[in-house]
Design an enzyme around this catalytic site. Structure first.
Site, PDB file in Angstrom:
ATOM      1  N   LYS A  51       0.844  -1.207   0.000  1.00 48.54           N
ATOM      2  CA  LYS A  51       0.000   0.000   0.000  1.00 48.54           C
ATOM      3  C   LYS A  51       0.872   1.248   0.000  1.00 48.54           C
ATOM      4  CE  LYS A  51      -3.835   2.122   2.595  1.00 48.54           C
ATOM      5  NZ  LYS A  51      -4.700   1.998   3.795  1.00 48.54           N
ATOM      6  N   SER A 123      -9.475   2.000   2.890  1.00 49.70           N
ATOM      7  CA  SER A 123      -8.572   2.793   2.074  1.00 49.70           C
ATOM      8  C   SER A 123      -7.530   1.964   1.325  1.00 49.70           C
ATOM      9  CB  SER A 123      -7.839   3.823   2.946  1.00 49.70           C
ATOM     10  OG  SER A 123      -7.053   3.182   3.924  1.00 49.70           O
ATOM     11  N   SER A 147      -9.982  -0.595   6.916  1.00 54.71           N
ATOM     12  CA  SER A 147      -9.374  -0.379   5.593  1.00 54.71           C
ATOM     13  C   SER A 147      -8.656  -1.582   4.984  1.00 54.71           C
ATOM     14  CB  SER A 147      -8.409   0.808   5.650  1.00 54.71           C
ATOM     15  OG  SER A 147      -9.124   2.011   5.735  1.00 54.71           O
TER      16      SER A 147
END
Lengths: 443, 62
Positions: A51, A123, A147
């Site tokens: 990420k 996210s 997330s």
């Protein structure tokens, strides 16, 4: 044939043109790793994406935001979790799209491999989409209010938020210090267990990392669920809920029962203020971290996130302390729920609805409408507040072929138990075998 | 304080905190402040007296 960076990244680039899950690939770092392969290592050959809030040496760290420069300077070193993946033989292919500042559930610009018109969640939406589309075997995400688990559920893969403190966060851009967790997303529960085995454990660079022993997550993975006691909630997680999600969840509970677990209903109505507490903690912690950004470059922050930061900076500290006091109350009650019912784990729908359209702001349930972000965070954030491990594993599809997720929650540091239950469920069903329309094998 | 926010009080507060001009003080922002105040009051009503804030960096049950 020994893979090269080129042979690994070519299909990634091709498929990702439509998907938009990767923000940068790392051919240089990957080639170096391909030349230095050790087949005896835990993650040998496993392709891992990271990420884009987690530092990877030589790559920019954008956090989905223009605040970090255009282009941002490359990171000078790996985050501890990335260093551990490389040491274990994992091949880091690049970085995945994140919702701005890791604060949102849409990840704009990234499609859901099951339906590109829909969001992969957030996210860690890029991580979820990349794994589901077969661009990598596993990915790292972060989870402050769901997330990791939200994209896992929406994209039809497994995702684990570990216990708070189990995985070090040095080199990871914070959102909310007391709620942030780093963890794995994988095509299967075993992929998550493998990645967790590599990244778990204390490190001096993170003062909040827990010093207890870690590891052994693969040893009991196939132990099954016979004799385990598993709680299923009444209310709260089920109201409001999409009827197809509810049906898939209840069917999953029956599968677990048929596998030999003892299922008992439990009352968790005390979680009803979770959403308010979550927002009351995230806002001031994020505002504190981003104070300089807020003052210097407010125009570079999305208006809804900026308003949240302003509120966090300005509202009385008594609000924050109320939320922390309430957090203690639910932690005590959750411990009592587990002890009083002699639970090994607790199961819920991961989120009450399937993937939303990119511009969809509300879900319409039979019981009324609810904003998308509140819907998702309502069922995931309670375990950011308590810090318990929580795994999402695929548990079915809607009529429109959108994936749904089952959440398995354990006692603190009982990752072995949630992975064991998730693995048993996964092997008793065939959801994981289904391939989305956007996938490296279908291009 | 429960609510009682208006554009002037929000603007005064933001200026005092060095955040003047960071955000336009609109009806939407005031409503957001009101909503957060109201949510905090709701939490307060469900809190048993004497509960201390949790140790946010320790998730163990030991």
């Amino acid at each position: 044939m020994v893979p090269t960076a080129g042979s690994i990244l070519e299909p990634v680039s091709r498929v990702d043109q439509a998907l938009g899950s990767m923000v940068v690939l790392d051919p240089v770092g990957l080639e170096r790793q391909c030349e230095d392969r050790h087949e005896d290592r835990l993650l040998a050959g496993m392709k891992v994406a990271v990420k884009d809030i987690i530092e990877v040496e030589g790559l920019p760290n954008r956090c989905g935001s223009p605040l970090y420069g255009d282009p941002p300077l490359p990171s000078r070193s790996d985050a501890e979790v990335v260093a551990r993946i490389r040491k274990a033989g994992g091949l880091v292919i690049g970085k995945t799209a994140a919702h701005e500042l890791a604060c949102g559930v849409y990840t704009p610009g990234t499609g859901n491999p099951w339906d590109l018109a829909r969001s992969p969640g957030g996210s860690s939406g890029g991580s979820g989409a990349a794994v589901a589309a077969g661009l990598c075997d596993a990915a790292l995400g972060s989870d402050t209010g769901g997330s990791i688990r939200i994209p896992a559920s929406l994209c039809g893969i497994a995702g684990l938020k570990p216990t708070y403190g189990l995985v070090p966060r040095s080199g990871v851009e914070p959102l909310s210090w007391s709620l942030d967790h780093v963890g794995p997303l994988g095509r299967t529960v075993k992929d998550c267990a493998l990645l967790l085995e590599a990244i778990a454990g204390a490190h001096d660079s993170d003062s909040t990392s827990a010093t207890r022993p870690s590891g052994g997550y693969l040893e009991t993975l196939d132990a099954g669920v016979v004799g385990l006691r598993i709680g299923v909630p009444t209310g709260f997680f089920m109201d409001p809920i999409d009827p197809q999600v509810q049906a898939a969840f209840l069917a999953a509970v029956e599968v677990i029962r048929e596998l030999g677990a003892e299922v008992t209903t439990v009352d968790v109505s005390y979680l009803v203020g979770s959403l308010e507490a979550e927002f009351a903690i995230v806002s001031p912690e994020a505002a504190s971290y981003h104070h300089a950004n807020l003052c210097r470059s407010p125009e570079l922050i999305d208006p809804s996130i900026r308003a949240m930061l302003v509120a966090g900076a300005a509202l009385p500290s008594s609000y924050y302390l109320r939320a922390l006091r309430w957090r203690q109350v639910i932690a005590d009650q959750m411990r009592e729920t587990f002890a009083g019912n002699r639970l090994d784990a607790f199961m819920t729908p991961t989120v009450p609805a399937p993937a939303q359209l990119h511009d969809q702001e509300e879900f319409a349930y039979p019981g009324g409408e609810e904003p998308v972000i509140s819907s998702f965070v309502r069922t995931t954030a309670p375990f950011n507040l308590t810090g318990q491990p929580a795994l999402s594993v695929p548990c079915g599809f809607t009529d429109g072929v959108l994936p749904l997720g089952l959440q398995v929650v354990g006692r603190p540091f009982a990752e072995d138990m949630v992975l064991r239950i998730g693995n048993a469920y996964e092997h008793a069903t065939d959801w994981v075998a289904r391939i989305p329309p956007t996938h490296v094998t279908t291009e | 304080m429960n609510g009682g926010w208006d554009a002037e009080s929000v603007e005064t507060l933001l200026r005092a905190l060095g955040l003047g001009g960071v955000e336009t003080v609109s009806g939407e922002l005031v409503a957001d402040f009101e909503g957060r105040s109201s949510a905090s009051e709701t939490l307060e009503r469900s809190l048993p007296p004497g509960v201390a804030p949790c140790n946010v960096f320790d998730a163990s049950w030991e």
